[in-house]
Design an enzyme around this catalytic site. Structure first.
Site, short mmCIF file in Angstrom:
data_model
loop_
_atom_site.label_atom_id
_atom_site.label_comp_id
_atom_site.label_asym_id
_atom_site.label_seq_id
_atom_site.Cartn_x
_atom_site.Cartn_y
_atom_site.Cartn_z
N PRO A 35 -16.20 -6.04 3.08
CA PRO A 35 -15.19 -6.59 1.84
C PRO A 35 -15.65 -6.41 0.47
CG PRO A 35 -16.25 -8.37 2.80
CD PRO A 35 -16.83 -7.23 3.69
N GLY A 36 -14.71 -5.82 -0.42
CA GLY A 36 -15.17 -5.75 -1.83
C GLY A 36 -14.35 -6.64 -2.73
N ARG A 37 -13.09 -6.15 -2.74
CA ARG A 37 -11.92 -6.98 -3.78
C ARG A 37 -11.83 -8.53 -3.16
NH1 ARG A 37 -7.49 -4.35 -5.70
NH2 ARG A 37 -7.84 -2.93 -3.89
N ARG A 51 -6.56 -0.35 -13.66
CA ARG A 51 -5.65 -0.58 -12.58
C ARG A 51 -4.23 -0.52 -12.81
NH1 ARG A 51 -5.31 -4.07 -9.42
NH2 ARG A 51 -5.39 -3.14 -7.63
N TYR A 111 -2.34 2.49 -11.10
CA TYR A 111 -1.57 2.07 -10.13
C TYR A 111 -0.29 1.27 -10.40
CZ TYR A 111 -6.57 2.47 -8.38
OH TYR A 111 -7.97 2.96 -8.16
N CYS A 122 -4.75 5.79 -26.97
CA CYS A 122 -3.62 6.87 -27.47
C CYS A 122 -3.05 7.51 -26.01
CB CYS A 122 -4.26 7.90 -28.15
SG CYS A 122 -5.70 8.82 -27.56
N GLU A 123 -2.29 6.36 -25.08
CA GLU A 123 -1.95 6.97 -23.87
C GLU A 123 -0.72 6.02 -23.65
OE1 GLU A 123 -3.19 9.16 -21.47
OE2 GLU A 123 -4.88 9.65 -22.45
N TYR A 157 -13.00 -3.65 -9.13
CA TYR A 157 -12.14 -2.56 -9.57
C TYR A 157 -11.98 -2.60 -11.22
CZ TYR A 157 -12.37 -1.78 -4.81
OH TYR A 157 -12.90 -1.82 -3.31
#
Ligand code: LLP
Length: 430
Positions: free
Chosen positions: A271-273, A310, A314, A340-341, A369
């Site tokens: 597990p990470g998240r 994120r 996503y 600037c996006e 993340y």
């Protein structure tokens, strides 16, 4: 009213103190939340022989790794860099599994000579490359072949890995033959199978089915005389980003354990998240507020996709709150970063109290993340990180600690990574 989970947010006075002293943007982690999540996994999995290999890719800041190691975690490294970081955080090679869809020769050399717990191999060619290195070093390497079980994790397509069309592992039906042909050569000790179907999975069914497929295959290998020890079932358990309940680590354990019970295989989970996600908050300040004639209202923050990618990558949802909300009616805001996006947006049409420049905002559930995916785009230095923890757990942080605060009525916290300077950002350039 649909059920919503309580916010796992540190108290506001502590957050404001951190924003004032360390500056924004800054990541703030709560050790108690990480500890709770770790214990939930450990207790859930307790009925079966297991090892919890924390997936470093979710967040590999040294202090968090030391905390997780102290709690009993082992490590899942996805690159040579993560192996080195794991070692520096105090993990020994026998606590590290090395995963990754493409491992360079140098990375394999390092893992082979360290003698990690297992290299999760992604292809027959990789098994052969590991074998030749092992023979050259007169050693034997523990390997597990990564299986692609063709299971739809029903998560975001960018983070689903278990479908046949994904680049990860080898198709289930080929693995038995591959193990026969490639895993019995000198230099290799086949010890396991590895399976990971995706991330931010909020339905237990794909995880349960992946475990069942791993067990079936493990038994077939045994019939072929290949005595593997463990099934590495990967990570992937999701967290709740919007407050609606998701399966807990205990429910996850209850879903996968029946498949492995009485099989003689131990399990590894990665597990990470689910260990660090809810523990992290991105603290940021409002740097501009503006309203168009048609009513569209923007709050521009000092954090952007460079600090938390994120949402831009996503379309991920993160709750956003004002740390000390002003009186007045809630209004709809486009909450955006300064880059600037046009994808540099944290949330559209968010109902928030009236916002003013300098207000401190918190973007929640950003522990996984977040900082690891930060970049210096627009020459923005990497941001600092703070850990709220018990003073008694002040284990060594090398030179990463710059300040530590313990004030009445507030929780003890310390800087575990300071803000990068422009000089450091430029230090590798001529
Ligand atoms: N094991 C393997 C082999 C993995 O590829 C991953 C994640 C994990 C374990 C840990 O998965 P977790 O328990 O954290 O779901 N950047 C994306 C997530 C990418 C996940 C990649 N692999 C995001 O921000 O949602």
């Amino acid at each position: 009213m649909p059920e919503t989970l309580p916010l796992t947010l540190p108290d506001r006075a502590t957050l404001l103190a951190i924003a004032a002293e360390v500056g924004t943007p800054v990541y703030v982690y709560d050790a108690a939340v990480i500890e709770r999540a770790y214990r939930a996994f450990a207790e859930g999995l307790a009925p079966h022989p297991h090892a919890i290999h924390y997936a470093l890719k979710a967040n590999s800041t040294l202090a968090l790794l030391r905390l997780l190691r102290t709690l009993g975690a082992q490590a899942d490294a996805n690159s040579g860099g993560e192996i080195e970081v794991a070692l520096r955080a105090g993990f020994i090679p026998d606590q590290i599994v090395f995963t990754g869809v493409g491992k360079t020769g140098d990375e394999l050399d390092r893992a082979v000579s360290l003698g990690v717990k297992a290299i999760n191999a992604e292809s027959p060619g990789e098994l052969d490359r590991i074998a030749s290195r092992a023979v050259a070093l007169s050693t034997t390497v523990r390997v597990a072949l990564r299986v692609n079980p063709d299971i739809d994790a029903k998560s975001h397509p960018h983070i689903s890995t278990g479908l046949k069309t994904n680049k990860f592992g080898m198709p289930l039906e080929q693995v038995r033959q591959l193990y026969r042909d490639h895993a019995r050569q000198p230099g290799l000790e086949p010890v396991g199978l590895h399976i990971h179907v995706g991330s931010q999975i909020t339905s237990l069914d794909p995880l349960r089915r992946a475990a069942e497929r791993a067990v079936t295959l493990g038994r077939e290998l045994r019939d072929d005389g290949i005595q593997i020890e463990h099934l590495d079932l990967g990570g992937g358990l999701g967290i709740s980003y919007d407050g609606t309940p998701v399966p807990t680590p205990a429910e996850y354990a209850a879903a996968i354990l029946p498949a492995v019970r009485d099989t003689g295989f131990s399990i590894i989970v990665e597990p990470g998240r689910a260990l660090v996600g809810a523990a992290g908050t991105l603290l940021t300040r409002v740097i501009d507020v503006k309203q168009y004639a048609d009513g569209l209202r923007f709050a521009v923050l000092d954090a952007g996709m460079t600090e938390l990618m994120r949402p831009a990558l996503y379309g991920a949802f993160h709750r956003i709150i004002a740390v000390s909300p002003r009186e007045g009616l809630e209004q709809a805001y486009e909450v955006v970063g300064p880059l600037c996006e046009s994808s540099d947006i944290f949330g559209r049409d968010r109902r928030l109290p009236p916002l003013e420049v300098e207000d401190v905002m918190a973007i929640l559930d950003a522990g996984a993340y977040g900082s690891v995916m930060a970049s210096s785009y627009n020459r923005r230095p990497l941001l600092p990180e703070v850990l709220i923890d018990q003073p008694s757990r002040d284990y060594k942080h090398n030179d990463t600690t710059t300040r530590s605060r313990d004030e009445p009525g507030r929780r003890h916290w310390r800087v575990i990574r300071r803000r990068q300077t422009i000089d450091e950002l430029l230090s590798t350039e001529v």
